[in-house]
Design an enzyme around this catalytic site. Structure first.
Site, mmCIF file in Angstrom:
data_model
loop_
_atom_site.group_PDB
_atom_site.id
_atom_site.type_symbol
_atom_site.label_atom_id
_atom_site.label_comp_id
_atom_site.label_asym_id
_atom_site.label_seq_id
_atom_site.Cartn_x
_atom_site.Cartn_y
_atom_site.Cartn_z
ATOM 1 N N LYS A 188 -14.332 2.435 -4.097
ATOM 2 C CA LYS A 188 -13.884 3.639 -4.817
ATOM 3 C C LYS A 188 -13.318 3.284 -6.194
ATOM 4 O O LYS A 188 -13.490 4.040 -7.142
ATOM 5 C CB LYS A 188 -12.884 4.435 -3.978
ATOM 6 N N ALA B 206 -20.744 -15.503 -0.332
ATOM 7 C CA ALA B 206 -21.935 -14.649 -0.196
ATOM 8 C C ALA B 206 -21.884 -13.994 1.177
ATOM 9 O O ALA B 206 -21.419 -14.586 2.143
ATOM 10 C CB ALA B 206 -23.187 -15.492 -0.349
ATOM 11 N N LYS C 6 -13.225 -6.046 6.988
ATOM 12 C CA LYS C 6 -12.881 -7.469 6.877
ATOM 13 C C LYS C 6 -12.008 -7.817 8.082
ATOM 14 O O LYS C 6 -11.549 -6.917 8.802
ATOM 15 C CB LYS C 6 -12.177 -7.761 5.556
ATOM 16 N N ARG D 259 -3.224 -7.018 0.189
ATOM 17 C CA ARG D 259 -4.487 -6.926 0.932
ATOM 18 C C ARG D 259 -4.185 -6.563 2.376
ATOM 19 O O ARG D 259 -3.237 -7.109 2.962
ATOM 20 C CB ARG D 259 -5.222 -8.276 0.914
ATOM 21 N N CYS E 229 -10.687 0.152 -1.082
ATOM 22 C CA CYS E 229 -10.330 -0.027 -2.490
ATOM 23 C C CYS E 229 -11.507 -0.352 -3.395
ATOM 24 O O CYS E 229 -11.822 0.436 -4.292
ATOM 25 C CB CYS E 229 -9.258 -1.108 -2.606
HETATM 26 P P1 NAD Z 1 -3.587 5.646 3.425
HETATM 27 O O1 NAD Z 1 -4.636 6.675 3.503
HETATM 28 O O2 NAD Z 1 -3.481 4.590 4.473
HETATM 29 O O3 NAD Z 1 -2.149 6.335 3.327
HETATM 30 C C1 NAD Z 1 -1.857 7.404 2.496
HETATM 31 C C2 NAD Z 1 -0.834 8.267 3.191
HETATM 32 O O4 NAD Z 1 -0.397 9.277 2.282
HETATM 33 C C3 NAD Z 1 -1.360 9.007 4.419
HETATM 34 O O5 NAD Z 1 -0.542 8.705 5.539
HETATM 35 C C4 NAD Z 1 -1.256 10.491 4.032
HETATM 36 O O6 NAD Z 1 -0.951 11.315 5.133
HETATM 37 C C5 NAD Z 1 -0.145 10.449 3.025
HETATM 38 N N1 NAD Z 1 -0.115 11.586 2.109
HETATM 39 C C6 NAD Z 1 -1.157 12.198 1.465
HETATM 40 N N2 NAD Z 1 -0.699 13.186 0.678
HETATM 41 C C7 NAD Z 1 0.652 13.198 0.795
HETATM 42 C C8 NAD Z 1 1.690 13.978 0.209
HETATM 43 N N3 NAD Z 1 1.414 14.931 -0.670
HETATM 44 N N4 NAD Z 1 2.963 13.718 0.574
HETATM 45 C C9 NAD Z 1 3.259 12.744 1.470
HETATM 46 N N5 NAD Z 1 2.309 11.963 2.051
HETATM 47 C C10 NAD Z 1 1.026 12.193 1.715
HETATM 48 O O7 NAD Z 1 -3.770 4.967 1.972
HETATM 49 P P2 NAD Z 1 -3.399 3.467 1.529
HETATM 50 O O8 NAD Z 1 -4.469 2.547 1.966
HETATM 51 O O9 NAD Z 1 -1.990 3.176 1.872
HETATM 52 O O10 NAD Z 1 -3.554 3.623 -0.054
HETATM 53 C C11 NAD Z 1 -2.611 4.323 -0.826
HETATM 54 C C12 NAD Z 1 -2.876 4.030 -2.283
HETATM 55 O O11 NAD Z 1 -2.702 2.622 -2.529
HETATM 56 C C13 NAD Z 1 -4.305 4.342 -2.722
HETATM 57 O O12 NAD Z 1 -4.278 4.777 -4.058
HETATM 58 C C14 NAD Z 1 -4.998 2.996 -2.647
HETATM 59 O O13 NAD Z 1 -6.094 2.899 -3.514
HETATM 60 C C15 NAD Z 1 -3.890 2.052 -3.070
HETATM 61 N N6 NAD Z 1 -4.005 0.687 -2.569
HETATM 62 C C16 NAD Z 1 -4.422 0.464 -1.295
HETATM 63 C C17 NAD Z 1 -4.490 -0.851 -0.825
HETATM 64 C C18 NAD Z 1 -4.983 -1.121 0.568
HETATM 65 O O14 NAD Z 1 -5.284 -2.282 0.853
HETATM 66 N N7 NAD Z 1 -5.044 -0.151 1.457
HETATM 67 C C19 NAD Z 1 -4.124 -1.921 -1.644
HETATM 68 C C20 NAD Z 1 -3.669 -1.641 -2.936
HETATM 69 C C21 NAD Z 1 -3.608 -0.332 -3.386
#
Ligand code: NAD
Length: 431
Positions: free
Chosen positions: A264, A253, A321, A154, A261
């Site tokens: 989407k 609530a 949050k 998280r 997350c």
């Molecule tokens: P984010 O947008 O913070 O980071 C993604 C990064 O990937 C960006 O810096 C972007 O520039 C980079 N990127 C995009 N395409 C790329 C490529 N082809 N090569 C190299 N780098 C590339 O996203 P995030 O919040 O870290 O989430 C990443 C994944 O993890 C998502 O699928 C999300 O659903 C999942 N996730 C997120 C969280 C959360 O709390 N943020 C928790 C669990 C899972």
């Protein structure tokens, strides 16, 4: 010690990279965003996450954590390539997998021998197969094993969540590759579930997020009913949570879930189900309730102020949050836009999310603290439950407001105490 290429330096990628480096691995982060990599090379973290700057700096200085925009500096010779790129909402609510596909392509181009490709991005079942087929288009692609290893951290407690996870879920068609991924987590002493196929591991992530979102929409529905019958939804949740079968978490609530997350992922799971000719009625209701819940604040403001045009409304908190600067799908965005469209003057303060908000909500007036927001305002809305809002001098706030209306979107204040101070106070699911 393993060599790990982490693809994507966002919340998940950077946290994972820094934690894996801290466990002694040799980690290189690849991101296509040049500005992000330039900042990281100077040991500066481009977003707010408690403790992450220190962890990045320590491991970068120790030479275990490096940053690059070039896959060829990271993938050749790596034991693992861990994909942590964004999977935003695509057309029709389905997950947009183009970043994952691009990452798989780039790994395929650069790999020079056997490698385990770990998919940590949240992706719908069947994505692992797509990654495998993209890799196989490249000369050495057949030497890659694809493993799903969804992330549950998280924002705001990302390091703690990575280092002390409730569970690690791993799944692949290749059992040996799953076991190799499990070895990366061995120092953590975490329960590990290895699923015999990749689809189940991918599904665990969506099912978990959908379930948590459902708990939030459930308690918000209970809150709406509670308000009408004179019950206190906060205490209702407390009473429910004492039942071991239910548990207390995710029963607050409020103004609904947001963030990068839940919105989407619930949409993507719904879209996936529809693609397979199943209409998920429960998931649809979860989304509908959540959308409407944001507007509960507006209804309460109308109720207390009679009209919205010309009113000065202060928002306490903007991030989706506390302990993060993330504004993705934050309820504050909808609430501010509706108020501005209704002719109110909106001002706001958030301890971490002001910079991002200035870009997204240019018509909001940004203040230096909660007291400035309150001064001369007709109403305050608690949007994000940052700790610093819990301990405000509420007497001072009350004296400085034009009209002492507080809509507590996160139920952080005590209703009798607020009324005792002279506020017109409305919580969520309790008056
Ligand atoms: P984010 O947008 O913070 O980071 C993604 C990064 O990937 C960006 O810096 C972007 O520039 C980079 N990127 C995009 N395409 C790329 C490529 N082809 N090569 C190299 N780098 C590339 O996203 P995030 O919040 O870290 O989430 C990443 C994944 O993890 C998502 O699928 C999300 O659903 C999942 N996730 C997120 C969280 C959360 O709390 N943020 C928790 C669990 C899972």
């Amino acid at each position: 010690m393993s060599k790990v290429a982490v693809i994507g330096g966002g919340y998940v990628g950077l946290t994972t990279a820094a934690c894996l480096a801290d466990l002694g691995n040799d980690v290189v982060v690849v991101d296509i965003n040049r500005e992000k990599i330039a900042l990281l090379k100077n040991h500066r973290v481009p977003f707010y996450e408690p403790g992450l700057s220190e962890l990045v700096e320590r491991n970068a200085k120790a030479g275990r954590l490096r940053f690059t925009t070039a896959y060829e500096d990271a993938v050749p010779g790596a034991d693992y390539a861990l994909i942590a790129v964004s999977t935003p909402e695509g057309e029709g609510g389905e997950a947009d997998l183009s970043y994952v596909e691009a990452a798989a392509n780039s790994i395929g181009e650069c790999m020079d021998g056997p490698i385990v490709v770990i998919n940590k991005s949240t992706v719908p079942p069947l994505t692992g197969d797509m990654v495998s087929s993209v890799l196989r288009k490249h000369p050495r692609g057949g030497e890659a094993a694809v493993v799903s290893n969804p992330e549950f951290l998280r924002e705001g407690s990302a390091i703690q969540d990575f280092m002390h996870p409730d569970r690690v879920v791993i799944g692949s068609h290749d059992r040996e590759a799953s076991e190799r991924v499990a070895r990366l987590y061995a120092p953590l002493d975490a329960p590990i579930l290895i699923t015999p196929d990749i689809y189940t591991a991918e599904m665990v992530k969506y099912a978990s997020n959908a379930f948590l979102a459902a708990r939030i929409s459930f308690i918000n529905e209970i809150a709406r009913i509670s308000e009408r019958v004179g019950a206190d939804a906060k205490l209702v949740a407390e009473g429910m949570g004492m039942d071991k079968r239910i548990g207390p978490s995710f029963l607050d609530a409020g103004i609904g879930y947001g963030g990068s997350c839940f919105p989407k992922d619930v949409k993507a799971l719904t879209a996936l189900a529809e693609r397979f000719d199943y209409h998920p009625e429960l998931l649809q209701a979860v989304m509908d309730i959540n959308r409407d819940q944001r507007m509960v604040v507006i209804d309460k403001l109308r109720d207390c102020l009679d009209e919205l045009p010309g009113q000065i409304i202060g928002l306490l908190g903007l991030a989706f949050k506390p302990n993060t600067d993330d504004l993705r799908e934050a309820p504050s965005l909808d609430i501010a836009k509706v108020l501005i469209a209704a002719g109110s003057h909106v001002r706001a303060y958030d301890p971490a999310a002001m910079e991002g908000s200035r870009r997204l909500l240019p018509d909001v007036q940004y203040m230096n603290d909660a007291y400035e927001v309150a001064s001369g305002a007709d109403a305050l809305v608690v949007v994000t439950e940052w700790n610093e809002f819990r301990l405000l001098d509420l007497g001072r706030i009350k004296r400085s407001m034009r009209r002492p209306v507080v809509i507590d979107g996160r139920n952080i204040y005590d209703p009798p105490a607020m009324r005792g101070l002279g506020f017109t106070y409305r919580g969520i699911g309790r008056e």
